[in-house]
Design a protein around this motif. Structure first.
Motif, PDB file in Angstrom:
ATOM      1  N   GLN A  15       0.935  -1.029  -0.002  1.00 24.50           N
ATOM      2  CA  GLN A  15       0.069   0.010   0.158  1.00 24.50           C
ATOM      3  C   GLN A  15       1.005   1.177   0.157  1.00 24.50           C
ATOM      4  N   LEU A  16       0.305   2.227  -0.280  1.00 16.91           N
ATOM      5  CA  LEU A  16       0.869   3.634  -0.724  1.00 16.91           C
ATOM      6  C   LEU A  16       1.269   4.446   1.143  1.00 16.91           C
ATOM      7  N   GLU A  17       2.316   5.089   0.649  1.00 18.84           N
ATOM      8  CA  GLU A  17       2.908   5.879   1.628  1.00 18.84           C
ATOM      9  C   GLU A  17       3.234   7.156   1.272  1.00 18.84           C
ATOM     10  N   ILE A  18       3.411   8.261   2.075  1.00 18.67           N
ATOM     11  CA  ILE A  18       4.022   9.348   1.531  1.00 18.67           C
ATOM     12  C   ILE A  18       5.344   9.517   1.830  1.00 18.67           C
ATOM     13  N   ALA A  19       6.229   9.670   0.711  1.00 20.72           N
ATOM     14  CA  ALA A  19       7.499   9.719   0.993  1.00 20.72           C
ATOM     15  C   ALA A  19       8.215  11.278   0.906  1.00 20.72           C
ATOM     16  N   VAL A  20       8.787  11.648   2.173  1.00 21.18           N
ATOM     17  CA  VAL A  20       9.218  13.113   2.014  1.00 21.18           C
ATOM     18  C   VAL A  20      10.747  13.199   2.345  1.00 21.18           C
ATOM     19  N   PRO A  21      11.564  14.290   2.163  1.00 19.38           N
ATOM     20  CA  PRO A  21      12.852  14.127   2.414  1.00 19.38           C
ATOM     21  C   PRO A  21      12.972  14.120   4.094  1.00 19.38           C
ATOM     22  N   PRO A  22      14.365  13.696   4.556  1.00 16.35           N
ATOM     23  CA  PRO A  22      14.553  13.602   5.834  1.00 16.35           C
ATOM     24  C   PRO A  22      14.090  15.075   6.713  1.00 16.35           C
ATOM     25  N   GLY A  23      13.680  14.969   7.637  1.00 14.89           N
ATOM     26  CA  GLY A  23      13.205  16.387   8.217  1.00 14.89           C
ATOM     27  C   GLY A  23      11.926  16.856   7.991  1.00 14.89           C
ATOM     28  N   ASP A  24      11.283  16.432   6.752  1.00 13.56           N
ATOM     29  CA  ASP A  24      10.025  16.679   6.373  1.00 13.56           C
ATOM     30  C   ASP A  24       9.805  18.235   6.381  1.00 13.56           C
ATOM     31  N   PRO A  25      10.883  19.135   5.699  1.00 15.30           N
ATOM     32  CA  PRO A  25      10.691  20.460   5.549  1.00 15.30           C
ATOM     33  C   PRO A  25       9.408  21.224   5.181  1.00 15.30           C
ATOM     34  N   LYS A  26       8.536  20.478   4.509  1.00 17.27           N
ATOM     35  CA  LYS A  26       7.352  21.106   4.327  1.00 17.27           C
ATOM     36  C   LYS A  26       6.326  20.795   4.964  1.00 17.27           C
ATOM     37  N   ALA A  27       6.536  20.027   6.082  1.00 18.52           N
ATOM     38  CA  ALA A  27       5.647  19.665   7.255  1.00 18.52           C
ATOM     39  C   ALA A  27       4.264  18.936   6.657  1.00 18.52           C
ATOM     40  N   ILE A  28       4.657  17.854   5.992  1.00 21.44           N
ATOM     41  CA  ILE A  28       3.664  17.011   5.294  1.00 21.44           C
ATOM     42  C   ILE A  28       3.179  15.979   6.013  1.00 21.44           C
ATOM     43  N   LYS A  29       1.818  16.114   6.656  1.00 24.49           N
ATOM     44  CA  LYS A  29       1.560  15.094   7.530  1.00 24.49           C
ATOM     45  C   LYS A  29       0.287  14.174   7.199  1.00 24.49           C
TER      46      LYS A  29
END
Length: 284
Positions: free
Chosen positions: A143-157
């Protein structure tokens, strides 16, 4: 002191007793030899039988060509090495990529033995064309998951955060299983994501995040796990509405059908399931 010499009758009886002992010892010796011979012949008989079983186990040879979804790259590469170790006469060759592209190649006549797709719909393209044998077997789910750069700079939750102004998102093309799953989660969340790029497979979408070219991507949980510290993963509720089943099948014109069937059995074995589970795949 005087000694009485035994009489003739006594000497005769003693001689007969001695002869009997010699005969008995000889008989026992022959029996022992026969026993050893029997044991030896039994071992010899079991030897070829064991060799035959071993030969049967290792009777596979040649190359088995596997077309597999990009999300299976890590696990199938490992299983390929393990399969070769178990069958020294076999070489496993892989072609990883977007399931839709692989399916199109198979239908067009590309020589391959096994197809492992990231969705039953994509496998359906192959089965409807009569290019697979038997009924494909679903061996894992993802199943899918949201991948973000380390530290989540855009605060995507959350999934909805992917629609915020200024957030650059990578998705798979809708024709690819991970892209079709993205369409489903958008519908479940009643949102519309405007990606800056549509990729041909899930690995390409993930690479965009790793290189810092996008702020997020919708990829599989297994891809996030395989990336290690290169990305962070964000689970989201809507993903449960778009779980992909992965089917596997022997292809109709497989050049090495015997090895193809053995490879699929290996994937479905306890060892195969262990490797897949360790990578984050779910049991079907």
């Amino acid at each position: 002191m005087t000694f009485a010499l035994p009489g003739r009758g006594a000497r005769t009886r003693a001689a007969l007793a001695l002869a009997g002992a010699v005969v008995l010892a000889g008989a026992l010796g022959l029996a022992a030899v026969a026993g050893c011979s029997s044991s030896s012949s039994g071992a010899a008989a079991s030897g070829p039988s064991s060799s035959a079983a071993s030969s049967s186990t290792n009777s596979l040879s040649g190359t088995v060509t596997v077309f597999a979804a990009a999300s299976l790259t890590g696990t199938f590469t490992q299983l390929g090495k393990d399969f070769e170790a178990a069958h020294p006469g076999v070489t496993v060759k892989f072609n990883f990529g977007g399931s839709d592209t692989l399916a199109a190649s198979i239908v067009s006549g590309a020589p391959a033995d096994v197809f492992a797709a990231a969705s039953t719909a994509t496998m359906g393209t192959v089965t409807k064309a009569g290019a697979a044998t038997g009924t494909p077997t679903v061996f894992v789910k993802n199943q899918l998951e949201i991948a973000v750069p380390p530290g989540d700079p855009k605060a995507i939750k959350t999934l909805a955060d992917l629609t915020k102004p200024g957030v650059k998102v990578a998705l798979c093309a809708p024709t690819v299983p991970c892209g079709a799953a993205a369409v489903k989660v958008e519908a479940a969340g009643k949102i519309k994501i405007n990606p800056v790029t549509l990729e041909t497979d899930v690995k390409s979408a993930l690479t965009k995040v790793e290189l810092g070219e996008v702020d997020a991507a919708l990829v599989y949980q297994t891809d996030v796990k395989a990336a290690g510290g290169k990305v962070e993963g964000m689970e989201f509720a809507e993903a449960a509405k778009a779980i992909n089943n992965y089917p596997i099948a022997v292809l109709k014109d497989a050049p090495n059908a015997a090895a193809a069937q053995a490879f699929i059995a290996f994937v479905l074995s306890a060892h195969g399931r262990g490797v897949l589970s360790a990578a984050g795949f779910q049991n079907p």
